[in-house]
Design a protein around this motif. Structure first.
Motif, mmCIF file in Angstrom:
data_model
loop_
_atom_site.group_PDB
_atom_site.id
_atom_site.type_symbol
_atom_site.label_atom_id
_atom_site.label_comp_id
_atom_site.label_asym_id
_atom_site.label_seq_id
_atom_site.Cartn_x
_atom_site.Cartn_y
_atom_site.Cartn_z
ATOM 1 N N ALA A 1 36.461 47.367 36.858
ATOM 2 C CA ALA A 1 36.578 45.909 36.951
ATOM 3 C C ALA A 1 37.497 45.371 35.868
ATOM 4 O O ALA A 1 38.311 44.467 36.104
ATOM 5 N N SER A 2 37.410 45.937 34.665
ATOM 6 C CA SER A 2 38.262 45.487 33.553
ATOM 7 C C SER A 2 39.727 45.768 33.847
ATOM 8 O O SER A 2 40.599 44.941 33.593
ATOM 9 N N SER B 1 45.470 41.953 37.427
ATOM 10 C CA SER B 1 45.606 40.648 38.056
ATOM 11 C C SER B 1 46.271 39.657 37.118
ATOM 12 O O SER B 1 47.149 38.877 37.506
ATOM 13 N N ASP B 2 45.843 39.716 35.825
ATOM 14 C CA ASP B 2 46.437 38.818 34.826
ATOM 15 C C ASP B 2 47.910 39.122 34.638
ATOM 16 O O ASP B 2 48.759 38.211 34.514
ATOM 17 N N LYS C 1 49.863 37.812 37.622
ATOM 18 C CA LYS C 1 49.970 36.350 37.586
ATOM 19 C C LYS C 1 51.002 35.919 36.562
ATOM 20 O O LYS C 1 51.814 35.000 36.798
ATOM 21 N N ARG D 1 41.058 46.047 36.822
ATOM 22 C CA ARG D 1 41.522 45.152 37.889
ATOM 23 C C ARG D 1 41.857 43.768 37.336
ATOM 24 O O ARG D 1 42.842 43.149 37.725
ATOM 25 N N ARG D 2 40.997 43.252 36.429
ATOM 26 C CA ARG D 2 41.279 41.932 35.839
ATOM 27 C C ARG D 2 42.572 41.954 35.054
ATOM 28 O O ARG D 2 43.372 41.009 35.102
ATOM 29 N N LYS D 3 42.801 43.042 34.329
ATOM 30 C CA LYS D 3 44.023 43.143 33.517
ATOM 31 C C LYS D 3 45.256 43.169 34.396
ATOM 32 O O LYS D 3 46.270 42.492 34.128
#
Length: 247
Positions: free
Chosen positions: A208-209, A215-216, A219, A211-213
């Motif tokens: 999950a970490s 995604s950031d 973006k 994936r968030r990284k």
């Protein structure tokens, strides 16, 4: 006219083992078969006491030959009837010419009284059978039977030991297999899988970490590209305006 039979000759030639005793237990007659069986000579034993001719074996402290025979002869004298003895060990002395010493023998004796006119005992007929070979065979058979029983018992013990060892080995093998299966299942349950069925909480958190990284980062890159496009458009518009003014 035929002469009367020679009863002494008949007696001495009889096939049985016979010894004739007087009431004082001295030897008065003996058959040839008895002499051969006891390795004695007639002229050397006649007139002598039976226990002087046939003493106990001094090398056998457990012997009871003399005592047992004496008791039987005394019963005959007292009760004036035959006395059958049990088989007994009574060793015989070998002549010096044959090495001396005593030879083991076993006998089955019967002592019978000869009564006079007054119904008193005047002789005792001592008849024996040499059963030495029979006793030896029986002892050998008993020993063989005892040995067979010991072997049978030992075989049973060995079978029990083998069966016990086999059970113990099987028990240890089953325990090892059970332990191995448990360990294998535990290892599989702890190992991460990628088929969506099993994941540890730590692995899920790390995924999950990441994936968030990502995604950031995506973006941020999108914003940079959008900003770059806007800046380019502004520069083009500015140049167009300048050109128009100059005309």
């Amino acid at each position: 006219m035929r002469a009367p039979p020679d009863f002494r000759l008949l007696f001495e030639s009889a096939p049985g083992l016979y010894l004739i005793l007087a009431p004082d237990l001295k030897i008065v007659a003996v058959s040839d078969s008895y002499l051969r069986a006891t390795m004695t000579k007639r002229d050397e034993i006649l007139g002598r006491g039976i226990f002087d001719v046939f003493p106990d074996n001094p090398d056998d402290p457990a012997t009871t030959g003399v005592a047992t025979l004496r008791a039987s002869l005394e019963r005959v004298l007292k009760h004036r009837r035959p006395d059958a003895m049990a088989v007994q060990k009574y060793d015989i002395q070998r002549p010096e010419a044959e090495g001396g010493g005593f030879e083991e023998r076993h006998w089955s004796p019967v002592n019978s009284p000869v009564l006079g006119a007054d119904r008193e005992v005047i002789y005792i007929i001592h008849r024996v059978e040499d059963v030495t070979e029979f006793v030896r065979l029986r002892q050998h058979g008993s020993e063989q039977h005892k040995l067979a029983e010991e072997l049978k018992t030992r075989a049973g013990q060995m079978e029990a030991e083998v069966y016990g060892a086999r059970r113990s080995f099987r028990k240890r093998t089953d325990s090892f297999a059970s332990f191995k299966g448990t360990s294998s299942r535990a290892s599989k349950s702890a190992r991460p899988t990628f088929n969506g069925r099993t994941r540890s909480s730590s692995t899920r958190s790390q995924s999950a970490s990441r994936r968030r990284k990502l995604s950031d980062e995506a973006k941020s890159n999108s914003d940079k590209r959008r900003s770059s496009k806007l800046s380019g458009a502004s520069r083009v518009a500015s140049r167009t305006t300048s050109t128009t003014s100059c005309r």
